[in-house]
Design a protein around this motif. Structure first.
Motif, PDB file in Angstrom:
ATOM      1  N   GLN A 196     -51.225 -93.260-103.714  1.00  0.00           N
ATOM      2  CA  GLN A 196     -50.907 -91.924-104.375  1.00  0.00           C
ATOM      3  C   GLN A 196     -49.853 -92.289-105.364  1.00  0.00           C
ATOM      4  OE1 GLN A 196     -49.947 -88.437-101.973  1.00  0.00           O
ATOM      5  NE2 GLN A 196     -51.681 -88.852-100.604  1.00  0.00           N
TER       6      GLN A 196
ATOM      7  N   HIS B 253     -53.553 -87.912-108.295  1.00  0.00           N
ATOM      8  CA  HIS B 253     -52.124 -87.442-108.356  1.00  0.00           C
ATOM      9  C   HIS B 253     -51.331 -87.640-109.619  1.00  0.00           C
ATOM     10  CE1 HIS B 253     -52.764 -86.484-104.185  1.00  0.00           C
ATOM     11  NE2 HIS B 253     -53.415 -87.559-103.980  1.00  0.00           N
TER      12      HIS B 253
ATOM     13  N   GLU C 144     -56.581 -90.954-102.249  1.00  0.00           N
ATOM     14  CA  GLU C 144     -55.402 -90.470-101.263  1.00  0.00           C
ATOM     15  C   GLU C 144     -54.703 -91.522-100.546  1.00  0.00           C
ATOM     16  OE1 GLU C 144     -54.661 -87.246-100.453  1.00  0.00           O
ATOM     17  OE2 GLU C 144     -56.175 -86.898-102.042  1.00  0.00           O
TER      18      GLU C 144
END
Length: 725
Positions: A308, A333, A305
């Motif tokens: 990304q 991602h 997180e």
């Protein structure tokens, strides 16, 4: 009449006038050359074939299939047409060529950017970071991984210059090891690490291994046992390749088959020693980060997180562990861009795996593939030559570099009589270049191995041509610098046994056994610098004084610079008692004090010092006879491995005999392909003039080399001029 009367003054006058008259371009060399019979008669059939196992052949074919598959993919130029570039502060469409631009704007998908030598890959990364920030991406979510701290700093500074935005400083950029050090220390409690761990460099790791080797009585003279450096290489190589000690020895170090069990035992003891001392080596940083990402779900989610958008420079130089780290952070991602050139993968000896970049489309089948083939470094004749070298590779992505630079110097292959004659040719040509106005620091001699330049150095010294040999002792490798840093490490991590062994050598009467006892006492006492257990020993007073100094330097009220000054004052009389030139050495300690002024935190200083030490080097160099005030720098003499990423106006590559370059150590097709890539890297450092030289033969202690490098024989003879001396 004296010899002066024989001087052709008209010739001297013409030479003088040629130097003050604009230089006319030399006529373009003919694209066909009349080759001497000895060169023309040699073919690829004259070189011994290299073994290719069935397993290796299957792997090569699979990699070829992946490489061919990307040729069918079209770059998504449609993306470019949909973007209104006028709304950005940076004019991306004018600053970049079409291939570079595609790589910059493809931000929501995996991107494989194959950037040929000199094609402006740094420009792509810089503009991509800039573009991400301009599109609203939080700089703190961007991770840029490089292989040198300098590269990361320069890239981010260029982004800041482009955008005039201080927020660029929030981008996380640095080497794999510095990134690992940062996140492991930040999340030490989450992943079960002591927060005050210290990092040891290669030299320290070798010293630990030597200590264990001695403790286990492997240092006896009745039977030969590998030295500490070789043992460390085996251990480190096995970890980077994610292989066992046994597998590495059976494949790479066959002469040590009967020592497999012993080296495995040393590895086990080495691991336990580091754990007890709260220290991590370079490989630990990678392994602990990778294992934490793999097994600690919360840590992995934080990393995914937080970062990304990921970019990796020189991806062809990553090893198996580094590749896994990148894939694990990017897994959620999948906004990852890797930039590199498989043709410049030359670090297999330290675990780099060229397959990482070749298999990227296999890991990310949806990736955009961008090939950047416009070269901004070399003239077209040099590119024709280097394109030919790499065209014969069995493994890799096909690329054909081109340039708008249409200068006229073709590569020259010079065949000398012997090594002395080869050195004379190189020195003669260097002086000619100097006379034509080429600065000395724009000329380099690049060697496959260090010893290939010994005759060249002698000839340059004789002519008074100034040069510098890249290498020698780095600043952080100097004995006195390492001593002071060892004291400093103890103020941060009193359990650091490596540092203790180093500083206790200054106390008379403390040998290896006593030192081990002192260290155990420290570790058992909760890391207190009290040595009451030894108060009846003759060395107690000296040990007590050292403890007082360390206790004082450990106090948080002192800034980093003050800590080093406290250590310096204690250390100076110790150094004076051992070294006649102690005053000169103490000047290096003053440099250390100056360097520390840039740091607020001791842990950051120690990490940077271990991972990216100061670049000041003590290089073996000539004493120039030419007035350096009139010179622009010195000739560079370097190995090819150390020259990667650099460029010069003129490059000389000596000893281009088969067995010299390529090395006779290349025992299979995979190793020979790395030699080819190394030759390609050497040649592609030249901007305008490239000279490849070879004596007619060289005798080694166990071999006789006389055939030209197979890479020259395989290359189209119309791409170079052969000068047969």
């Amino acid at each position: 009449m004296g010899s002066e009367g024989n001087i052709n003054r008209e010739e001297l006058l013409n030479k003088f006038l040629s130097r003050i008259t604009p230089r006319e371009p030399d006529p373009l060399p003919a694209r066909t050359t009349s080759l001497p019979e000895s060169f023309r008669a040699i073919s690829a059939a004259d070189y011994p074939a290299l073994p290719v196992s069935t397993e290796l052949e299957m792997k090569i074919r699979h990699l070829q299939t992946i490489a061919l598959s990307i040729e069918k993919r079209k770059q998504k130029s449609s993306l470019v047409k949909k973007i209104d570039f006028t709304k950005f502060r940076v004019n991306y469409s004018l600053s970049l060529n079409s291939a570079q631009l595609t790589g910059v704007i493809s931000i929501d998908r995996p991107v494989l950017c194959i950037a040929g030598a000199g094609s402006g890959k740094t420009r792509v990364i810089v503009h991509r970071v800039s573009y991400l920030i301009e599109t609203g991406v939080d700089p703190q979510s961007i991770l840029l991984l490089t292989f040198t701290r300098k590269a990361a700093l320069e890239m981010l500074q260029r982004v800041e210059t482009l955008l005039h935005d201080k927020n660029v400083g929030k981008v996380t950029g640095g080497t794999f090891h510095s990134f690992a050090s940062y996140v492991l220390r930040k999340y030490a409690n989450l992943i079960g690490l002591p927060p005050n761990f210290t990092i040891v460099d290669t030299s320290d790791s070798e010293d630990i291994i030597d200590l264990i080797r001695t403790e286990l009585k492997y240092n006896t003279k009745d039977r030969k046992f590998p030295k500490k450096g070789r043992i460390y290489d085996i251990i480190s190589y096995s970890r980077n390749k994610q292989s066992t000690i046994r597998e590495i020895i059976l494949k790479q170090f066959t002469g040590l088959e009967d020592r497999i069990g012993d080296i495995e035992l040393i590895f086990s003891a080495y691991t336990r020693y580091k754990t007890a001392s709260h220290i991590l080596d370079f490989d630990d940083l990678m392994e602990v980060l990778n294992e934490s990402l793999k097994t600690n779900r919360k840590f992995r989610e934080i990393m995914q997180e937080t970062y990304q958008y990921i970019m990796v420079d020189e991806f062809q130089d990553t090893n198996a562990v580094q590749n896994e780290i990148v894939q694990r952070i990017a897994a959620k991602h999948r906004r990852i861009m890797v930039v590199g050139d498989d043709s410049q993968s030359i670090y297999a000896f330290r675990g780099a795996d060229y397959e990482n970049i070749l298999r990227f489309p296999e890991v990310y089948p949806e990736c955009t593939v961008v090939k950047i083939e416009e070269n901004y470094r070399s003239n077209q004749y040099i590119l024709d030559f280097t394109n030919n070298i790499i065209r014969n590779a069995r493994i890799g992505y096909r690329k054909k570099l081109f340039t708008r630079n249409q200068n006229y110097h073709m590569p020259v292959v010079h065949r000398a009589y012997d090594q002395e004659d080869e050195a004379v040719f190189i020195a003669d040509r260097i002086l000619e270049l100097r006379e034509s106005g080429i600065p000395m620091n724009q000329i380099a001699v690049l060697n496959r191995a260090d010893w290939h330049n010994r005759y060249i150095q002698a000839e340059l010294s004789k002519r008074g041509i100034p040069y510098v040999v890249v290498g020698g002792f780095r600043f952080n490798e100097r004995m006195h610098v390492r001593d002071v840093v060892a004291f400093l490490r103890l103020t941060f991590n009193p359990s650091d046994a490596v540092a203790w062994h180093r500083v206790l050598k200054y106390i008379g009467g403390v040998g290896q056994v006593t030192a081990s006892h002192v260290i155990s006492t420290i570790q058992d006492s909760g890391n207190q610098f009290t040595f009451q257990e030894f108060r009846k020993k003759k060395f107690f007073d000296e040990l007590y004084d050292m403890g007082l100094m360390l206790s004082k330097a450990s106090q948080p009220v002192y800034a980093l610079t003050q800590k080093i000054e406290i250590i310096r004052d204690f250390y100076e009389p110790l150094l004076k008692a051992r070294e006649d030139d102690y005053l000169q050495r103490m000047q290096d300690i003053d440099v250390l004090v100056d360097l520390s002024k840039k740091y607020k935190n001791l842990d950051r200083f120690l990490s940077d010092f271990a991972l990216d030490p100061p670049s000041r080097r003590v290089a073996d160099q000539s004493t120039p006879l030419i007035d350096e005030g009139e010179e622009s720098g010195k000739i560079t003499i370097s190995t090819v491995h150390s020259a990667k990423g650099l460029e010069w106006y003129a490059v000389f590559i000596p000893h281009a005999l088969d067995g010299m370059f390529p090395s006779n150590r290349a025992s299979d097709i995979e190793e020979m392909e790395e030699e080819r890539r190394l030759f390609y890297v050497a040649c592609s450092r030249a901007k305008e003039e490239l000279y490849i030289t070879l004596p007619r033969n060289i005798y080694s202690y166990d071999a006789f080399f006389h055939l030209p490098s197979r890479f020259l024989i395989e290359t189209d003879k119309n791409t170079f001029v052969l000068d047969n001396g």
